[in-house]
Design a protein around this motif. Structure first.
Motif, mmCIF file in Angstrom:
data_model
loop_
_atom_site.group_PDB
_atom_site.id
_atom_site.type_symbol
_atom_site.label_atom_id
_atom_site.label_comp_id
_atom_site.label_asym_id
_atom_site.label_seq_id
_atom_site.Cartn_x
_atom_site.Cartn_y
_atom_site.Cartn_z
ATOM 1 N N THR A 229 0.815 -1.218 0.000
ATOM 2 C CA THR A 229 0.000 0.000 0.000
ATOM 3 C C THR A 229 0.844 1.262 0.000
ATOM 4 N N ARG A 230 2.151 1.141 0.159
ATOM 5 C CA ARG A 230 2.965 2.347 0.242
ATOM 6 C C ARG A 230 4.203 2.350 -0.660
ATOM 7 N N ASP A 231 4.462 1.241 -1.368
ATOM 8 C CA ASP A 231 5.700 1.227 -2.148
ATOM 9 C C ASP A 231 5.471 1.277 -3.649
ATOM 10 N N GLY A 232 4.242 1.565 -4.090
ATOM 11 C CA GLY A 232 3.978 1.639 -5.517
ATOM 12 C C GLY A 232 4.011 3.060 -6.037
ATOM 13 N N HIS A 233 3.965 3.172 -7.353
ATOM 14 C CA HIS A 233 3.897 4.478 -8.005
ATOM 15 C C HIS A 233 2.452 4.978 -7.925
ATOM 16 N N PRO A 234 2.212 6.246 -7.613
ATOM 17 C CA PRO A 234 0.842 6.705 -7.335
ATOM 18 C C PRO A 234 -0.040 6.916 -8.550
ATOM 19 N N SER A 235 0.472 6.830 -9.750
ATOM 20 C CA SER A 235 -0.330 7.134 -10.937
ATOM 21 C C SER A 235 -1.605 6.285 -10.990
ATOM 22 N N ALA A 236 -2.717 6.958 -11.312
ATOM 23 C CA ALA A 236 -3.994 6.274 -11.513
ATOM 24 C C ALA A 236 -4.375 6.245 -12.990
ATOM 25 N N GLU A 237 -3.434 6.573 -13.866
ATOM 26 C CA GLU A 237 -3.740 6.650 -15.299
ATOM 27 C C GLU A 237 -4.102 5.305 -15.932
ATOM 28 N N PRO A 238 -3.379 4.219 -15.626
ATOM 29 C CA PRO A 238 -3.606 2.989 -16.402
ATOM 30 C C PRO A 238 -4.916 2.289 -16.046
ATOM 31 N N ILE A 239 -5.597 1.836 -17.067
ATOM 32 C CA ILE A 239 -6.707 0.900 -16.934
ATOM 33 C C ILE A 239 -6.275 -0.359 -17.685
ATOM 34 N N PHE A 240 -6.020 -1.422 -16.952
ATOM 35 C CA PHE A 240 -5.590 -2.673 -17.571
ATOM 36 C C PHE A 240 -6.822 -3.515 -17.901
ATOM 37 N N VAL A 241 -6.956 -3.908 -19.152
ATOM 38 C CA VAL A 241 -8.034 -4.795 -19.582
ATOM 39 C C VAL A 241 -7.393 -6.136 -19.921
ATOM 40 N N VAL A 242 -7.725 -7.160 -19.136
ATOM 41 C CA VAL A 242 -7.012 -8.437 -19.215
ATOM 42 C C VAL A 242 -7.990 -9.575 -19.470
ATOM 43 N N GLY A 243 -7.431 -10.745 -19.766
ATOM 44 C CA GLY A 243 -8.214 -11.949 -19.997
ATOM 45 C C GLY A 243 -7.524 -12.818 -21.019
ATOM 46 N N LEU A 244 -8.273 -13.682 -21.659
ATOM 47 C CA LEU A 244 -7.745 -14.449 -22.775
ATOM 48 C C LEU A 244 -8.039 -13.697 -24.070
ATOM 49 N N PRO A 245 -7.290 -13.995 -25.125
ATOM 50 C CA PRO A 245 -7.592 -13.340 -26.410
ATOM 51 C C PRO A 245 -8.956 -13.771 -26.918
ATOM 52 N N ARG A 246 -9.550 -12.934 -27.767
ATOM 53 C CA ARG A 246 -10.817 -13.234 -28.443
ATOM 54 C C ARG A 246 -11.994 -13.343 -27.482
ATOM 55 N N THR A 247 -11.924 -12.623 -26.368
ATOM 56 C CA THR A 247 -13.012 -12.663 -25.388
ATOM 57 C C THR A 247 -13.752 -11.345 -25.262
ATOM 58 N N GLY A 248 -13.335 -10.314 -25.988
ATOM 59 C CA GLY A 248 -14.004 -9.031 -25.904
ATOM 60 C C GLY A 248 -13.164 -7.931 -25.307
ATOM 61 N N THR A 249 -11.861 -8.157 -25.131
ATOM 62 C CA THR A 249 -11.012 -7.116 -24.557
ATOM 63 C C THR A 249 -10.954 -5.891 -25.463
ATOM 64 N N THR A 250 -10.938 -6.106 -26.768
ATOM 65 C CA THR A 250 -10.915 -4.960 -27.684
ATOM 66 C C THR A 250 -12.217 -4.184 -27.597
ATOM 67 N N LEU A 251 -13.333 -4.871 -27.478
ATOM 68 C CA LEU A 251 -14.618 -4.197 -27.346
ATOM 69 C C LEU A 251 -14.651 -3.321 -26.100
ATOM 70 N N VAL A 252 -14.172 -3.850 -24.989
ATOM 71 C CA VAL A 252 -14.139 -3.062 -23.750
ATOM 72 C C VAL A 252 -13.245 -1.842 -23.919
ATOM 73 N N GLU A 253 -12.104 -2.017 -24.565
ATOM 74 C CA GLU A 253 -11.230 -0.869 -24.823
ATOM 75 C C GLU A 253 -11.939 0.172 -25.679
ATOM 76 N N ARG A 254 -12.682 -0.261 -26.694
ATOM 77 C CA ARG A 254 -13.377 0.681 -27.571
ATOM 78 C C ARG A 254 -14.446 1.455 -26.799
ATOM 79 N N ILE A 255 -15.151 0.771 -25.916
ATOM 80 C CA ILE A 255 -16.179 1.451 -25.122
ATOM 81 C C ILE A 255 -15.541 2.509 -24.236
ATOM 82 N N LEU A 256 -14.506 2.137 -23.506
ATOM 83 C CA LEU A 256 -13.839 3.104 -22.631
ATOM 84 C C LEU A 256 -13.172 4.203 -23.444
#
Length: 401
Positions: A131-158
């Motif tokens: 809780t105290r040794d990480g970088h504070p940036s809140a910029e990244p939104i990681f979209v993860v999973g297996l390929p071909r499951t809709g990760t690109t769709l979620v990225e397009r929506i966001l």
């Protein structure tokens, strides 16, 4: 040159132009199997307009030693026969093409399984310092999973939101992690299991900072950015320590539709488990167990999104995504398919269409062919889910396109 231009047109959503340049590339070199495969994926083929005869003629002329060409032609034929509704013919080409591709691979799925087990052991609990040794940036939104499951769709929506940059599949987290581990070992090589263990010793604040800085060739212009590299699911324990304020979205779909969609995609270099259905089943089981582990260790930090929820209730699912990511709702998000950002993934054509249900439960057309995958999941106690209903999160939910 013409093929590269066609690919660029595809990335930008200019599909008619992409097909035009693909046709020119094939006219210049009729044996260019990569161009033939690329062209087949640019649109839905019809009985009136398809390339099956020319593909079959080219396959008949393909010599056995030119196995890469044979594989590409098989996958092209599988795509076109599927478009025409002949799933038996399509799956036969898939089976042969995937078998040839697998025969020329040295991949061993047990290595990946061992790595995922080592990750679970190494990151078995939340470190008190996390809780105290990480970088504070809140910029990244990681979209993860297996390929071909809709990760690109979620990225397009966001990415439709004006505060979010859809950055695509970034390799920077893994690259910066590797560099930091190499600094620990003075560049001495490590096997992959040892690499996982040594990763606990790195400076996690430096990892978070270096990752954000490394992405600046595409990020920094908006409040958030989306990194949708699916295999970042392996790094969730490290992400939580390096970037404790980052959001993590996990995209899921019915296991059998997942298997079918992965199996019929010819990846250039990634996902070597995709060419054998037993390999794919074993990898899937390990992925599921690792995700269960991350949820148990980082309770509430990961948002699960079923692609089927987006298909059947786009606004409701999108509002959950937007709220989780700390964004305000914009009406434009309903029209995500109008997003003009370039897309460089295998879903570059599909994400420019309006949402549809025509692929829901498509695995049923090739159910017999998918038995090796189903057998592994049943042996390991992984629920398949109801293929005709919108299931629950505990069984990976419904089905998806």
């Amino acid at each position: 040159m013409l093929l590269n231009l066609s690919m660029e047109m595809r990335f930008c959503g200019l599909l008619e132009e992409a097909e035009h340049y693909a046709d020119l590339a094939i006219l210049r070199d009729p044996s260019n199997s990569e161009a033939l495969l690329h062209r087949s994926g640019l649109r839905r083929q019809t009985h009136e307009h398809n390339n099956i005869r020319s593909l079959e003629e080219r396959l008949a002329m393909c010599r056995a030693e030119h196995w890469r060409h044979q594989v590409q032609l098989r996958y092209a034929l599988a795509k076109e026969w599927e478009d025409l509704g002949n799933y038996a013919e399509s799956f036969q080409h898939l089976r042969v093409g995937a078998s040839v591709r697998r025969a020329h691979s040295r991949y061993d799925v047990n290595t990946d399984i061992a790595i995922m087990e080592e990750i679970k052991s190494t990151y078995a609990a939340v470190d008190p310092k996390s809780t105290r040794d990480g970088h504070p940036s809140a910029e990244p939104i990681f979209v993860v999973g297996l390929p071909r499951t809709g990760t690109t769709l979620v990225e397009r929506i966001l990415g439709t939101h004006d505060e979010v940059t859809p950055a695509g599949e970034l390799s920077d987290f893994g690259v910066e992690l590797t560099l930091l581990v190499q600094e620990l070992t003075n560049g001495d090589p490590l096997d992959r299991l040892a690499f996982v263990r040594r990763s606990r010793e790195i400076d996690f604040s430096a990892l978070g900072r270096r990752y954000v800085e490394a992405t600046r060739y595409v990020t920094g212009a908006t409040r958030f950015f989306v990194d949708k590299l699916p295999v970042n699911f392996l790094y969730i324990g490290l992400i939580r320590r390096a970037l404790p304020n980052a959001r993590i979205v996990h995209v899921r779909r019915n296991p059998l539709d997942t298997a079918y969609s992965i199996y019929k995609a010819l990846f250039r270099h990634a996902y070597p488990f995709s060419y054998d259905l037993t390999d794919l089943g074993n990898y899937y089981v390990s992925y599921r167990r690792l995700m269960d582990h991350w949820h148990a260790v980082h309770h509430g930090a990961i948002l699960d999104v079923d692609y089927e929820d987006i298909v059947f209730d786009q606004e409701g699912a999108s509002r959950r995504l937007v709220e989780f990511c700390g964004l305000e709702w914009h009406e434009s998000i309903r029209d995500f398919h109008s997003n003009r950002h370039a897309c460089t993934t295998a879903s570059a054509v599909q994400v420019r269409e309006r949402l549809h249900e025509r692929s829901v439960g498509r695995w049923r057309f090739v159910a017999a062919g998918l038995e090796p995958f189903r057998t592994v999941l049943e042996r390991e106690g992984i629920a398949i889910g109801n293929p005709l209903s919108r299931g629950s999160a505990c069984n990976m939910g419904h089905l998806c396109a």
